[in-house]
Design a protein around this motif. Structure first.
Motif, PDB file in Angstrom:
ATOM      1  N   ASN A  60      33.150  35.164  45.748  1.00 16.52           N
ATOM      2  CA  ASN A  60      33.649  36.193  44.990  1.00 16.52           C
ATOM      3  C   ASN A  60      34.490  36.615  44.640  1.00 16.52           C
ATOM      4  O   ASN A  60      34.962  36.977  43.183  1.00 16.52           O
ATOM      5  CB  ASN A  60      32.340  37.883  44.507  1.00 16.52           C
ATOM      6  CG  ASN A  60      30.856  37.416  45.048  1.00 16.52           C
ATOM      7  OD1 ASN A  60      30.159  36.398  44.327  1.00 16.52           O
ATOM      8  ND2 ASN A  60      30.281  37.828  45.969  1.00 16.52           N
ATOM      9  N   ASN A  61      35.665  36.883  46.133  1.00 14.42           N
ATOM     10  CA  ASN A  61      36.939  37.096  45.584  1.00 14.42           C
ATOM     11  C   ASN A  61      38.233  36.433  44.160  1.00 14.42           C
ATOM     12  O   ASN A  61      38.878  36.924  43.912  1.00 14.42           O
ATOM     13  CB  ASN A  61      37.743  37.518  46.857  1.00 14.42           C
ATOM     14  CG  ASN A  61      36.871  37.960  47.760  1.00 14.42           C
ATOM     15  OD1 ASN A  61      36.637  39.152  47.387  1.00 14.42           O
ATOM     16  ND2 ASN A  61      37.088  38.266  48.797  1.00 14.42           N
ATOM     17  N   VAL A  62      37.312  34.682  44.932  1.00  7.36           N
ATOM     18  CA  VAL A  62      37.937  34.683  44.221  1.00  7.36           C
ATOM     19  C   VAL A  62      37.326  34.347  42.575  1.00  7.36           C
ATOM     20  O   VAL A  62      38.429  33.853  41.567  1.00  7.36           O
ATOM     21  CB  VAL A  62      38.120  32.313  44.310  1.00  7.36           C
ATOM     22  CG1 VAL A  62      38.693  31.048  43.618  1.00  7.36           C
ATOM     23  CG2 VAL A  62      37.935  32.306  46.050  1.00  7.36           C
ATOM     24  N   GLY A  63      36.975  34.495  42.335  1.00  5.80           N
ATOM     25  CA  GLY A  63      35.676  34.537  40.516  1.00  5.80           C
ATOM     26  C   GLY A  63      36.241  35.314  40.231  1.00  5.80           C
ATOM     27  O   GLY A  63      37.111  35.841  39.027  1.00  5.80           O
ATOM     28  N   GLU A  64      37.201  36.799  41.029  1.00  8.26           N
ATOM     29  CA  GLU A  64      38.015  38.063  40.876  1.00  8.26           C
ATOM     30  C   GLU A  64      38.802  37.689  40.320  1.00  8.26           C
ATOM     31  O   GLU A  64      39.550  38.383  39.246  1.00  8.26           O
ATOM     32  CB  GLU A  64      37.473  39.311  41.670  1.00  8.26           C
ATOM     33  CG  GLU A  64      38.155  40.252  41.600  1.00  8.26           C
ATOM     34  CD  GLU A  64      37.973  41.258  42.453  1.00  8.26           C
ATOM     35  OE1 GLU A  64      38.469  42.272  41.943  1.00  8.26           O
ATOM     36  OE2 GLU A  64      37.534  41.069  43.245  1.00  8.26           O
ATOM     37  N   ILE A  65      39.957  36.915  41.070  1.00  6.36           N
ATOM     38  CA  ILE A  65      41.034  36.224  40.899  1.00  6.36           C
ATOM     39  C   ILE A  65      40.977  35.585  39.247  1.00  6.36           C
ATOM     40  O   ILE A  65      41.625  36.162  38.842  1.00  6.36           O
ATOM     41  CB  ILE A  65      41.574  35.708  41.683  1.00  6.36           C
ATOM     42  CG1 ILE A  65      42.027  36.912  42.780  1.00  6.36           C
ATOM     43  CG2 ILE A  65      42.922  34.430  41.292  1.00  6.36           C
ATOM     44  CD1 ILE A  65      42.335  37.732  42.569  1.00  6.36           C
ATOM     45  N   LYS A  66      39.986  34.585  39.334  1.00  9.06           N
ATOM     46  CA  LYS A  66      39.840  33.895  38.436  1.00  9.06           C
ATOM     47  C   LYS A  66      39.669  34.991  36.784  1.00  9.06           C
ATOM     48  O   LYS A  66      40.538  34.650  35.745  1.00  9.06           O
ATOM     49  CB  LYS A  66      38.875  32.929  38.382  1.00  9.06           C
ATOM     50  CG  LYS A  66      38.398  31.796  36.911  1.00  9.06           C
ATOM     51  CD  LYS A  66      38.023  31.409  37.458  1.00  9.06           C
ATOM     52  CE  LYS A  66      37.398  29.807  36.087  1.00  9.06           C
ATOM     53  NZ  LYS A  66      38.655  29.374  36.156  1.00  9.06           N
ATOM     54  N   ALA A  67      39.048  35.446  36.574  1.00 10.44           N
ATOM     55  CA  ALA A  67      38.889  36.615  36.064  1.00 10.44           C
ATOM     56  C   ALA A  67      40.114  37.885  35.629  1.00 10.44           C
ATOM     57  O   ALA A  67      40.312  37.888  34.219  1.00 10.44           O
ATOM     58  CB  ALA A  67      37.364  37.557  35.956  1.00 10.44           C
ATOM     59  N   ASP A  68      40.601  38.024  36.985  1.00 15.26           N
ATOM     60  CA  ASP A  68      41.426  38.391  36.212  1.00 15.26           C
ATOM     61  C   ASP A  68      43.110  38.692  36.329  1.00 15.26           C
ATOM     62  O   ASP A  68      43.621  39.486  34.825  1.00 15.26           O
ATOM     63  CB  ASP A  68      41.241  39.536  37.208  1.00 15.26           C
ATOM     64  CG  ASP A  68      40.185  40.947  36.720  1.00 15.26           C
ATOM     65  OD1 ASP A  68      39.482  40.872  36.391  1.00 15.26           O
ATOM     66  OD2 ASP A  68      39.599  41.394  37.730  1.00 15.26           O
ATOM     67  N   HIS A  69      43.539  36.849  36.841  1.00 13.47           N
ATOM     68  CA  HIS A  69      44.440  37.465  36.943  1.00 13.47           C
ATOM     69  C   HIS A  69      44.933  35.804  36.537  1.00 13.47           C
ATOM     70  O   HIS A  69      46.064  35.309  36.150  1.00 13.47           O
ATOM     71  CB  HIS A  69      45.306  37.097  38.129  1.00 13.47           C
ATOM     72  CG  HIS A  69      45.571  38.934  38.175  1.00 13.47           C
ATOM     73  ND1 HIS A  69      45.723  39.316  37.825  1.00 13.47           N
ATOM     74  CD2 HIS A  69      44.044  39.170  39.404  1.00 13.47           C
ATOM     75  CE1 HIS A  69      45.513  41.482  38.616  1.00 13.47           C
ATOM     76  NE2 HIS A  69      44.426  40.536  39.739  1.00 13.47           N
ATOM     77  N   ASN A  70      43.724  34.598  36.482  1.00 13.32           N
ATOM     78  CA  ASN A  70      44.197  33.017  36.612  1.00 13.32           C
ATOM     79  C   ASN A  70      42.929  32.438  36.003  1.00 13.32           C
ATOM     80  O   ASN A  70      42.007  31.855  36.701  1.00 13.32           O
ATOM     81  CB  ASN A  70      44.743  32.195  38.081  1.00 13.32           C
ATOM     82  CG  ASN A  70      45.373  30.995  37.979  1.00 13.32           C
ATOM     83  OD1 ASN A  70      45.024  30.408  36.521  1.00 13.32           O
ATOM     84  ND2 ASN A  70      45.686  30.374  39.311  1.00 13.32           N
ATOM     85  N   GLN A  71      42.454  32.502  34.743  1.00 13.89           N
ATOM     86  CA  GLN A  71      41.794  31.443  33.813  1.00 13.89           C
ATOM     87  C   GLN A  71      41.748  30.253  34.631  1.00 13.89           C
ATOM     88  O   GLN A  71      41.053  29.764  34.396  1.00 13.89           O
ATOM     89  CB  GLN A  71      42.141  31.969  32.446  1.00 13.89           C
ATOM     90  CG  GLN A  71      41.341  33.954  32.339  1.00 13.89           C
ATOM     91  CD  GLN A  71      41.190  33.643  30.568  1.00 13.89           C
ATOM     92  OE1 GLN A  71      41.412  32.852  30.217  1.00 13.89           O
ATOM     93  NE2 GLN A  71      41.756  35.732  30.693  1.00 13.89           N
TER      94      GLN A  71
END
Length: 267
Positions: free
Chosen positions: A168-179
């Motif tokens: 979930n944390n990795v998914g949040e980074i992907k969504a907010d900072h690094n698509q």
């Protein structure tokens, strides 16, 4: 290719996996860089031995520099050191890096590692990033800077529960900072094929659709010798079962990347 090895649970083999995959890439002729973001400095000691305690500059110096603007600052390349292994370089860590975290967070320096890698990726074919066992400023910086994330998993129930939070944390980074960030796979480490629990856990993760890699790493006392002698497995004993498993893991990652690249070109 920029890969981060990340799990917020300790003791799952992040540093061992990061160093050995980097060593294989370098041994195959690729110009390779390992960046150690862990205040424990395990990757740095693995490759440099006792010299890791004295070497400068380190990644701590790089982040400290970002807090104090200087006209004549040291480029990211200035923090890179040779390791004694052909094609393998290191940006070493230092315990002081942990003391900088609150200052870096308050000054919003979360993208500075990405800036450094934008410079370094022009010189290196493969970049591996070892991270601390926490979801903090440094692991977030690594995930923002990387192309892919590899997740070590050691087949116990605590690791399994932490895995869902981690993804979930990795998914949040992907969504907010690094698509562009992808989870490249879950690496099953310290695997015991004759035991029921590890195989059952792997089967359940696969049934849930999680990206468990086919290549598994066995539990072996040989890896402790590898740490003690400061030699990645392929340099300690290339014919050992664990060395061959690391090679197979690297081959699997390379094959998946080649297939993904071909698919993007067709698309």
């Amino acid at each position: 290719m920029k890969r981060v090895i990340f799990n917020q649970k300790g003791g799952v083999g992040k540093s061992t996996i990061a160093v050995n995959l980097a060593a294989i890439a370098a041994n195959r002729g690729k110009k390779t860089l390992l960046i150690d973001l862990d205040p424990q400095c395990n990757s740095s000691r693995y490759l440099l031995g006792e010299a890791a305690k004295e070497i400068t500059p380190t990644i701590a110096g790089y982040f400290e520099q970002t807090l104090n603007f200087m006209v004549f600052s040291l480029s990211a390349r200035g923090y890179v050191h040779e390791t004694g292994f052909d094609n393998l370089s290191l940006v070493p860590s230092h315990p002081e890096i942990g003391e900088l975290q609150s200052k870096l967070e308050s000054r919003h320096k979360i993208y500075k590692l990405r800036d450094a890698l934008s410079e370094l990726e022009k010189e290196y074919e493969e970049i591996f990033i070892d991270t601390p066992p926490a979801y903090n400023f440094f692991t977030q910086s690594a995930l923002i800077a990387a192309d892919t994330c590899l997740i070590p998993f050691d087949c116990d129930d605590f690791s399994r529960q932490a895995l869902y939070t981690l993804m979930n944390n990795v998914g949040e980074i992907k969504a907010d900072h690094n698509q562009a960030l992808d989870i490249e796979g879950i690496i099953v480490n310290q695997f015991q094929p004759r035991a029921n629990l590890p195989q059952r856990m792997v089967d359940e993760l696969l049934a849930e659709g999680l990206p468990v890699l086919n290549s598994k790493l066995s539990s072996s006392i040989k890896v402790r010798e590898s740490h003690e002698r400061r030699l990645p497995m392929i340099h300690l004993d290339a014919r050992h079962k664990l060395s061959q498993e690391f090679e197979a893991l690297y081959d699997e990652l390379e094959a998946a990347q080649a297939a993904a690249s071909k698919k993007r070109k067709r698309g």
